[in-house]
Design a protein around this motif. Structure first.
Motif, PDB file in Angstrom:
ATOM      1  N   SER A  40       0.780  -1.120   0.101  1.00  0.00           N
ATOM      2  CA  SER A  40      -0.080   0.175   0.029  1.00  0.00           C
ATOM      3  C   SER A  40       0.783   1.169   0.102  1.00  0.00           C
ATOM      4  CB  SER A  40      -1.032   0.187   1.195  1.00  0.00           C
ATOM      5  OG  SER A  40      -0.693   1.084   1.939  1.00  0.00           O
ATOM      6  N   PHE A  41       0.219   2.271  -0.779  1.00  0.00           N
ATOM      7  CA  PHE A  41       1.222   3.557  -0.820  1.00  0.00           C
ATOM      8  C   PHE A  41       1.334   4.026   0.658  1.00  0.00           C
ATOM      9  CE2 PHE A  41       1.598   8.287  -1.219  1.00  0.00           C
ATOM     10  CZ  PHE A  41       2.488   8.149  -2.165  1.00  0.00           C
ATOM     11  N   ASP A  42       0.566   4.199   1.272  1.00  0.00           N
ATOM     12  CA  ASP A  42       0.784   4.735   2.660  1.00  0.00           C
ATOM     13  C   ASP A  42       1.931   3.897   3.353  1.00  0.00           C
ATOM     14  OD1 ASP A  42      -1.090   6.438   2.192  1.00  0.00           O
ATOM     15  OD2 ASP A  42      -2.735   5.628   3.197  1.00  0.00           O
ATOM     16  N   ASP A  43       1.910   2.593   3.278  1.00  0.00           N
ATOM     17  CA  ASP A  43       2.846   2.017   4.072  1.00  0.00           C
ATOM     18  C   ASP A  43       4.326   2.093   3.280  1.00  0.00           C
ATOM     19  OD1 ASP A  43       1.103   0.390   5.498  1.00  0.00           O
ATOM     20  OD2 ASP A  43       1.258  -1.328   4.530  1.00  0.00           O
ATOM     21  N   VAL A  44       4.262   2.398   2.254  1.00  0.00           N
ATOM     22  CA  VAL A  44       5.496   2.758   1.484  1.00  0.00           C
ATOM     23  C   VAL A  44       6.048   4.267   2.047  1.00  0.00           C
ATOM     24  CG1 VAL A  44       6.773   3.097  -0.640  1.00  0.00           C
ATOM     25  CG2 VAL A  44       5.371   1.368  -0.401  1.00  0.00           C
ATOM     26  N   LEU A  45       5.145   5.057   1.966  1.00  0.00           N
ATOM     27  CA  LEU A  45       5.288   6.414   2.408  1.00  0.00           C
ATOM     28  C   LEU A  45       5.867   6.359   3.930  1.00  0.00           C
ATOM     29  CD1 LEU A  45       4.888   9.103   1.019  1.00  0.00           C
ATOM     30  CD2 LEU A  45       2.781   9.311   2.191  1.00  0.00           C
ATOM     31  N   GLY A  46       5.117   5.630   4.815  1.00  0.00           N
ATOM     32  CA  GLY A  46       5.766   5.305   6.233  1.00  0.00           C
ATOM     33  C   GLY A  46       7.130   4.890   6.153  1.00  0.00           C
ATOM     34  N   GLN A  47       7.345   3.956   5.312  1.00  0.00           N
ATOM     35  CA  GLN A  47       8.867   3.373   5.270  1.00  0.00           C
ATOM     36  C   GLN A  47       9.743   4.565   4.967  1.00  0.00           C
ATOM     37  OE1 GLN A  47       8.293  -0.053   2.718  1.00  0.00           O
ATOM     38  NE2 GLN A  47       6.871  -0.890   4.072  1.00  0.00           N
ATOM     39  N   SER A  48       9.578   5.318   4.022  1.00  0.00           N
ATOM     40  CA  SER A  48      10.336   6.598   3.864  1.00  0.00           C
ATOM     41  C   SER A  48      10.275   7.460   4.778  1.00  0.00           C
ATOM     42  CB  SER A  48       9.874   6.920   2.435  1.00  0.00           C
ATOM     43  OG  SER A  48       9.860   5.763   1.304  1.00  0.00           O
ATOM     44  N   GLY A  49       9.712   7.377   5.655  1.00  0.00           N
ATOM     45  CA  GLY A  49       9.733   8.608   6.714  1.00  0.00           C
ATOM     46  C   GLY A  49       8.984   9.641   6.437  1.00  0.00           C
ATOM     47  N   MET A  50       7.992   9.538   5.341  1.00  0.00           N
ATOM     48  CA  MET A  50       7.279  10.868   4.820  1.00  0.00           C
ATOM     49  C   MET A  50       5.662  10.887   5.259  1.00  0.00           C
ATOM     50  SD  MET A  50       8.499  11.717   1.424  1.00  0.00           S
ATOM     51  CE  MET A  50       9.008  10.214   0.836  1.00  0.00           C
ATOM     52  N   GLU A  51       5.329   9.696   6.093  1.00  0.00           N
ATOM     53  CA  GLU A  51       3.858   9.843   6.309  1.00  0.00           C
ATOM     54  C   GLU A  51       3.796  10.035   7.923  1.00  0.00           C
ATOM     55  OE1 GLU A  51      -0.017   7.076   6.947  1.00  0.00           O
ATOM     56  OE2 GLU A  51       1.678   7.229   8.240  1.00  0.00           O
ATOM     57  N   PRO A  52       2.797  11.002   8.209  1.00  0.00           N
ATOM     58  CA  PRO A  52       1.736  11.423   7.416  1.00  0.00           C
ATOM     59  C   PRO A  52       2.514  12.608   6.431  1.00  0.00           C
ATOM     60  CG  PRO A  52       1.430  12.254   9.569  1.00  0.00           C
ATOM     61  CD  PRO A  52       2.649  11.577   9.549  1.00  0.00           C
ATOM     62  N   LEU A  53       1.758  12.745   5.154  1.00  0.00           N
ATOM     63  CA  LEU A  53       2.200  13.629   4.384  1.00  0.00           C
ATOM     64  C   LEU A  53       1.408  15.132   4.550  1.00  0.00           C
ATOM     65  CD1 LEU A  53       3.769  13.777   1.779  1.00  0.00           C
ATOM     66  CD2 LEU A  53       1.796  13.319   0.308  1.00  0.00           C
ATOM     67  N   HIS A  54       1.965  16.254   4.716  1.00  0.00           N
ATOM     68  CA  HIS A  54       1.286  17.182   5.056  1.00  0.00           C
ATOM     69  C   HIS A  54       1.599  18.497   3.923  1.00  0.00           C
ATOM     70  CE1 HIS A  54       0.766  15.972   9.398  1.00  0.00           C
ATOM     71  NE2 HIS A  54      -0.373  16.834   9.015  1.00  0.00           N
ATOM     72  N   SER A  55       0.664  19.498   3.731  1.00  0.00           N
ATOM     73  CA  SER A  55       0.804  20.341   3.050  1.00  0.00           C
ATOM     74  C   SER A  55       1.880  21.392   3.457  1.00  0.00           C
ATOM     75  CB  SER A  55      -0.746  21.252   3.285  1.00  0.00           C
ATOM     76  OG  SER A  55      -0.469  22.722   2.211  1.00  0.00           O
ATOM     77  N   THR A  56       2.553  22.038   2.710  1.00  0.00           N
ATOM     78  CA  THR A  56       3.689  22.851   3.045  1.00  0.00           C
ATOM     79  C   THR A  56       3.252  24.473   2.974  1.00  0.00           C
ATOM     80  OG1 THR A  56       4.487  22.815   0.853  1.00  0.00           O
ATOM     81  CG2 THR A  56       5.632  21.246   2.604  1.00  0.00           C
ATOM     82  N   GLY A  57       1.930  24.617   2.479  1.00  0.00           N
ATOM     83  CA  GLY A  57       1.564  26.071   2.003  1.00  0.00           C
ATOM     84  C   GLY A  57       0.611  25.765   0.706  1.00  0.00           C
ATOM     85  N   ILE A  58       0.070  26.870   0.520  1.00  0.00           N
ATOM     86  CA  ILE A  58      -0.764  26.873  -0.817  1.00  0.00           C
ATOM     87  C   ILE A  58      -0.309  28.019  -1.963  1.00  0.00           C
ATOM     88  CG2 ILE A  58      -3.137  26.838  -1.827  1.00  0.00           C
ATOM     89  CD1 ILE A  58      -4.213  26.137   0.712  1.00  0.00           C
ATOM     90  N   SER A  59       0.209  27.543  -2.769  1.00  0.00           N
ATOM     91  CA  SER A  59       0.545  28.504  -3.767  1.00  0.00           C
ATOM     92  C   SER A  59      -0.271  28.448  -5.224  1.00  0.00           C
ATOM     93  CB  SER A  59       2.104  28.557  -4.093  1.00  0.00           C
ATOM     94  OG  SER A  59       2.355  27.139  -4.548  1.00  0.00           O
ATOM     95  N   VAL A  60      -1.015  27.378  -5.084  1.00  0.00           N
ATOM     96  CA  VAL A  60      -2.005  27.002  -6.324  1.00  0.00           C
ATOM     97  C   VAL A  60      -3.321  26.890  -5.789  1.00  0.00           C
ATOM     98  CG1 VAL A  60      -2.260  25.731  -8.514  1.00  0.00           C
ATOM     99  CG2 VAL A  60       0.051  26.030  -7.725  1.00  0.00           C
ATOM    100  N   PHE A  61      -4.182  27.790  -6.438  1.00  0.00           N
ATOM    101  CA  PHE A  61      -5.700  27.772  -6.127  1.00  0.00           C
ATOM    102  C   PHE A  61      -6.355  26.942  -7.567  1.00  0.00           C
ATOM    103  CE2 PHE A  61      -9.870  29.739  -5.627  1.00  0.00           C
ATOM    104  CZ  PHE A  61     -10.080  29.702  -4.377  1.00  0.00           C
ATOM    105  N   GLN A  62      -6.404  25.483  -7.566  1.00  0.00           N
ATOM    106  CA  GLN A  62      -6.834  24.961  -8.762  1.00  0.00           C
ATOM    107  C   GLN A  62      -8.310  24.951  -8.659  1.00  0.00           C
ATOM    108  OE1 GLN A  62      -5.957  20.824  -9.814  1.00  0.00           O
ATOM    109  NE2 GLN A  62      -4.957  21.938 -11.380  1.00  0.00           N
ATOM    110  N   ILE A  63      -9.116  25.506  -9.642  1.00  0.00           N
ATOM    111  CA  ILE A  63     -10.408  25.373  -9.707  1.00  0.00           C
ATOM    112  C   ILE A  63     -10.939  24.449 -11.004  1.00  0.00           C
ATOM    113  CG2 ILE A  63     -12.598  26.653  -9.959  1.00  0.00           C
ATOM    114  CD1 ILE A  63     -11.133  29.188  -9.423  1.00  0.00           C
ATOM    115  N   ASN A  64     -11.716  23.376 -10.682  1.00  0.00           N
ATOM    116  CA  ASN A  64     -12.120  22.706 -11.771  1.00  0.00           C
ATOM    117  C   ASN A  64     -13.660  22.964 -11.853  1.00  0.00           C
ATOM    118  OD1 ASN A  64     -13.563  20.383 -13.084  1.00  0.00           O
ATOM    119  ND2 ASN A  64     -11.676  18.962 -12.668  1.00  0.00           N
ATOM    120  N   VAL A  65     -13.937  23.660 -12.974  1.00  0.00           N
ATOM    121  CA  VAL A  65     -15.262  24.345 -13.247  1.00  0.00           C
ATOM    122  C   VAL A  65     -16.311  23.150 -13.845  1.00  0.00           C
ATOM    123  CG1 VAL A  65     -14.307  26.500 -13.667  1.00  0.00           C
ATOM    124  CG2 VAL A  65     -14.480  25.248 -15.494  1.00  0.00           C
ATOM    125  N   GLY A  66     -15.930  21.799 -13.988  1.00  0.00           N
ATOM    126  CA  GLY A  66     -16.900  20.771 -14.519  1.00  0.00           C
ATOM    127  C   GLY A  66     -16.410  19.864 -15.385  1.00  0.00           C
TER     128      GLY A  66
END
Ligand code: SF4
Ligand code: SF4
Length: 349
Positions: A33-59
């Protein structure tokens, strides 16, 4: 890649359900599972580092029905962001200093609020990007679209999977290559992709099949040469994007017996440095109904932001969202394989 003429939704295909897609993705035996692999890499839980892109999906409405579409977009889809939700987006944006607004769909230009959104975001002095399928520029109803985008200095990010007509048409529909070339020539005439014009035209390449994209710089050099020599076309940069094993590409993988193999291929190529730079860490993605997601892929899998973050644009709180924990799953191998993949192309050299 077999092209379908109707969306999964219109065909009442079980894969139209996000629940069914999530069930298949979490049930793969091709990888840990991806989450296990992320954990093994020391990156889980993954957090946002800030927001520089405001992506709008209009439909989800689109004038094309591409075989690999992760949105299941098509002319038969009717989900569209309303003016009220678009206003809520602009209201939230105005409360922040997020510098980039990235508008996507479907074909975002077909939403009646598309131009209004651009005008408002530009009034707020934000950089605006339009994820454009190119052929939309040739629709009679959009005759003035190129001029409008140029007037507002909107960056165009345009999809073109191949410089070969047959490959592009196989993935995106009969005649799409020819229309894409005409549209690129039109954009060049408006100054897009032309040195020192300030009008940015970037291309997006994704593989026409169940494999990872080659090195971005190599694909860019080949496209630059082929498009200039054969069609006199210029562009700024080219981004390579990995096909996500969801929606219509998932249908293709399952139909051709490639699903487990593709998941194994992505997982075997897991790259921790790409995982560090995944796009969800610096973006927020807003759905057509105002629901907030970590990215456009989570949006299509109906996995909204979690862990107590506000879930609707009406409740947007930058401070809480920019430190949120990201919702991840096996589809995230698509962003972290090889050189990595994001809306801005490869992540790690
Ligand atoms: S990939 Fe893009 S152009 Fe193709 S159907 Fe999906 S949204 Fe439309
Ligand atoms: S699919 Fe990619 S961008 Fe979305 S949450 Fe997963 S890693 Fe992040």
């Amino acid at each position: 890649m077999a092209l379908t003429q109707l969306s999964l939704n219109a065909r009442s295909n079980p894969l139209a359900s996000a629940e069914e897609q999530n069930r298949i993705l979490s049930g793969t035996t091709a990888c840990t599972s991806f989450d296990d692999v992320l954990g093994q890499s020391g990156m889980e839980p993954l957090h946002s580092t800030g927001i520089s892109v405001f992506q709008i999906n209009v439909g989800k409405l689109c004038n094309q029905t591409c075989g690999h579409c992760h949105v299941d977009a098509s002319p038969d889809r009717r989900e569209m962001m309303t003016r009220e939700t678009a206003e809520a987006c602009i209201h939230a944006l105005a409360e922040t200093e997020i510098p980039i607004v990235d508008i996507t769909g479907g074909a975002p230009e077909l939403n009646p609020n598309f131009r209004w959104l651009i005008e408002q975001a530009r009034n707020l002095e934000r950089h605006v990007m339009d994820r454009c399928n190119l052929s939309v520029l040739l629709l009679p109803s959009q005759a003035d679209l190129g001029g409008f985008l140029a007037k507002h200095s909107v960056e165009i990010v345009a999809s073109l999977p191949s410089c070969h007509p047959m490959q592009t048409d196989a993935q995106r529909g009969k005649g799409v290559f020819e229309k894409s070339i005409l549209a690129l020539q039109l954009l060049n005439r408006l100054g897009y992709g032309v040195k020192d014009s300030g009008l940015v035209l970037n291309l997006v390449y994704n593989p026409v099949g169940a494999f990872l994209p080659p090195k971005q710089k190599e694909v860019e050099a080949q496209f630059r040469k082929d498009l200039a020599n054969r069609y006199g076309i210029f562009f700024n940069e080219l981004y390579t994007i990995t096909n996500m094993p969801i929606s219509r590409f998932l249908e293709f993988l399952l139909k051709t017996g490639n699903f487990e193999h593709y998941m194994g291929r992505l997982a075997n190529a897991f790259n921790p440095s790409a995982a560090q730079g995944v796009m969800c860490r610096n973006m927020i993605s807003i759905g057509w109904d105002g629901t907030l997601y970590d990215c456009d892929f989570n949006q299509m899998l109906e996995l909204p932001v979690g862990y107590d973050a506000p879930r609707h644009i009406r409740d947007f709180e930058n401070v809480r969202l920019e430190r949120r924990r990201i919702v991840t799953g096996n589809h995230c191998y698509g962003c972290t394989a090889g050189s990595g993949s994001s809306c801005g192309g490869s992540i790690s050299p």
